[in-house]
Design an enzyme around this catalytic site. Sequence first.
Site, short mmCIF file in Angstrom:
data_model
loop_
_atom_site.label_atom_id
_atom_site.label_comp_id
_atom_site.label_asym_id
_atom_site.label_seq_id
_atom_site.Cartn_x
_atom_site.Cartn_y
_atom_site.Cartn_z
N ASP A 22 0.80 -1.23 0.00
CA ASP A 22 0.00 0.00 0.00
C ASP A 22 0.83 1.28 0.00
O ASP A 22 0.39 2.32 0.47
CB ASP A 22 -0.90 -0.01 1.25
CG ASP A 22 -0.11 -0.39 2.49
OD1 ASP A 22 1.11 -0.16 2.51
OD2 ASP A 22 -0.71 -0.92 3.46
N GLU B 270 -0.76 -9.02 -0.96
CA GLU B 270 -1.28 -8.42 0.29
C GLU B 270 -2.50 -7.55 -0.02
O GLU B 270 -2.62 -6.41 0.44
CB GLU B 270 -0.19 -7.61 1.01
CG GLU B 270 -0.53 -7.29 2.46
CD GLU B 270 0.57 -6.48 3.14
OE1 GLU B 270 1.51 -7.10 3.67
OE2 GLU B 270 0.48 -5.23 3.15
N GLU C 5 -1.74 5.01 3.23
CA GLU C 5 -1.81 3.60 2.83
C GLU C 5 -3.23 3.09 2.60
O GLU C 5 -3.47 2.30 1.69
CB GLU C 5 -1.11 2.71 3.88
CG GLU C 5 0.40 2.85 3.90
CD GLU C 5 0.91 3.99 4.76
OE1 GLU C 5 0.06 4.79 5.26
OE2 GLU C 5 2.13 4.11 4.93
N HIS D 280 6.93 4.59 13.02
CA HIS D 280 7.27 5.41 11.85
C HIS D 280 6.06 5.91 11.10
O HIS D 280 6.18 6.51 10.04
CB HIS D 280 8.13 4.60 10.89
CG HIS D 280 7.35 3.52 10.18
ND1 HIS D 280 6.93 2.39 10.81
CD2 HIS D 280 6.91 3.41 8.91
CE1 HIS D 280 6.27 1.61 9.95
NE2 HIS D 280 6.23 2.23 8.79
N ARG E 2 3.17 7.98 9.56
CA ARG E 2 2.96 9.39 9.29
C ARG E 2 1.90 10.00 10.21
O ARG E 2 2.03 11.12 10.69
CB ARG E 2 2.45 9.49 7.86
CG ARG E 2 2.91 10.64 7.06
CD ARG E 2 2.51 10.36 5.63
NE ARG E 2 3.63 9.88 4.85
CZ ARG E 2 4.40 10.68 4.14
NH1 ARG E 2 4.16 11.97 4.09
NH2 ARG E 2 5.42 10.21 3.47
N HIS F 9 13.72 4.92 12.97
CA HIS F 9 13.46 5.16 11.54
C HIS F 9 14.18 6.44 11.12
O HIS F 9 14.17 7.42 11.86
CB HIS F 9 11.95 5.29 11.33
CG HIS F 9 11.51 5.12 9.92
ND1 HIS F 9 11.59 6.12 8.99
CD2 HIS F 9 10.99 4.04 9.27
CE1 HIS F 9 11.13 5.67 7.83
NE2 HIS F 9 10.76 4.42 7.96
N1 UDP Z 1 12.42 -4.32 10.17
C1 UDP Z 1 13.78 -4.55 10.07
N2 UDP Z 1 14.65 -3.70 10.72
C2 UDP Z 1 14.22 -2.66 11.48
C3 UDP Z 1 12.82 -2.44 11.59
C4 UDP Z 1 11.95 -3.29 10.91
O1 UDP Z 1 14.21 -5.50 9.43
O2 UDP Z 1 15.06 -1.94 12.04
C5 UDP Z 1 11.50 -5.18 9.40
C6 UDP Z 1 10.42 -5.88 10.19
O3 UDP Z 1 10.81 -7.15 10.60
C7 UDP Z 1 9.28 -5.96 9.18
C8 UDP Z 1 9.49 -4.76 8.30
O4 UDP Z 1 10.82 -4.33 8.50
O5 UDP Z 1 9.38 -7.10 8.36
C9 UDP Z 1 8.52 -3.66 8.69
O6 UDP Z 1 8.85 -2.50 8.05
P1 UDP Z 1 8.19 -1.11 8.44
O7 UDP Z 1 7.81 -1.14 9.87
O8 UDP Z 1 9.13 -0.07 7.94
O9 UDP Z 1 6.92 -1.02 7.49
P2 UDP Z 1 5.42 -1.54 7.63
O10 UDP Z 1 5.45 -3.01 7.85
O11 UDP Z 1 4.76 -0.78 8.73
O12 UDP Z 1 4.81 -1.19 6.31
#
Ligand code: UDP
Length: 402
Positions: free
Chosen positions: A114, A136, A150, A227, A229, A260
């Site tokens: 998304d 997804e 998203e 992280h 927004r 982040h």
């Molecule tokens: N993740 C990682 N290192 C970090 C923080 C998160 O490998 O320092 C991984 C986590 O295991 C997950 C993904 O990144 O698979 C999540 O990414 P993020 O939180 O940026 O995005 P979202 O899932 O909220 O879209």
Amino acid sequence: MFDTVTPGTRTKLRSAVDWRMKVLVLFGTRPEAIKLAPVIHELRKKFFQTIVVSSSQHKQLLAPFLASLNIDIDFDLGVMRRNQTLNGVCSKVMAKLDSILASEQPDLILVQGDTTTTLAGALAGFNRQIPVGHVEAGLRSGNLLSPYPEEMNRRLVSQIASLHFAATQKNRRNLLAEDVPSEKVFVTGNPVVDALKHMLKNLKVSPQINELIKATEGRKRILLTTHRRESFGPALASNLMVIGDFVEKRKNVCLFFPVHPNPNVKNIAKKILGKRERIHLLDPLDYSDFLAIMKSAWLILSDSGGVQEEAPSLGKPLLILRENTERPEAIRSGVAKLVGPGPGSLKQFLEENYAVDTWIKSVKEIGNPFGDGKSAVRIVRIIEEKLATKPMIARADQGTLF
Ligand code: UDP
């Protein structure tokens, strides 16, 4: 590492085997790369011509992942600029991808999730009448402004896609409720579970993280990621203050916070949590290090989508730092609880669960509601079937690209 067909073997295979259809896979952020990696490797195993395009929407976060996920990029759109707007990202991805679509003429574009890259890729495909597959598909929070942008991105992509790969039955129902034709929706699980299982078998933890885990032995480790927004500003600041105070008052608790790189997170994190005892502000971690820390955690606090999908496989209790979630399966599985918007409720959740940790102790590794580790195989099998049997022309009479 993922088993893959390397560029070298690809050339040999090209002469030996008539290559199948061409699939262009697009991603731009860390979670998209994690979730598409197993699909890319499976496509290559099945001899699809697979063109990997990164928008580099999150350049800094993405780069270390590509090596550890064993992905080589064919085209990098390089759209990342400091302080750019969503419209800036969207228009640049569309414009730059368009020339690749024109020269490569893929039979299918695969996008995930998304992000603004996801939306731009789907729209660019539609404009060139190239079918789009959405990994997804069907997540819905019910609030167009949360998560932002998203929720809108994923709804718009559902209007465009020809193949919808839903992680769960609930995601499928969400799509059907919006009149997406049922024959285009496939419940495949989420390939994040494939990636997670693979990584757990091949963890390569860095000496720094190993050392940190050793040094905090015996403490209740809290892992924090944030992280989103919509939580930037006062909401984030209040939550960080609550967490900082909670840790400060309890000598047997420590905090790991991979921060982040977005300045909206980084600056406030440094200001509120910097240089405090037992609070470890870390650079973003590579996947192995992050999973090692997750495994060692007493409690996870996060607004991340991916972390909600990973926590069940690791049996780790998770407080979701959001007012809603499009992944209620994590709550239903017993692994996660929704904290809600106010810092007051976070404080209460932390104090209650510290005083009586029945829930925390009760969370065990469970059958992950988001997947079983075989999602990529299912997704590629469906692509194979669809591309083999359907004419790849626009069916204007039926208003569909398949
Ligand atoms: N993740 C990682 N290192 C970090 C923080 C998160 O490998 O320092 C991984 C986590 O295991 C997950 C993904 O990144 O698979 C999540 O990414 P993020 O939180 O940026 O995005 P979202 O899932 O909220 O879209």
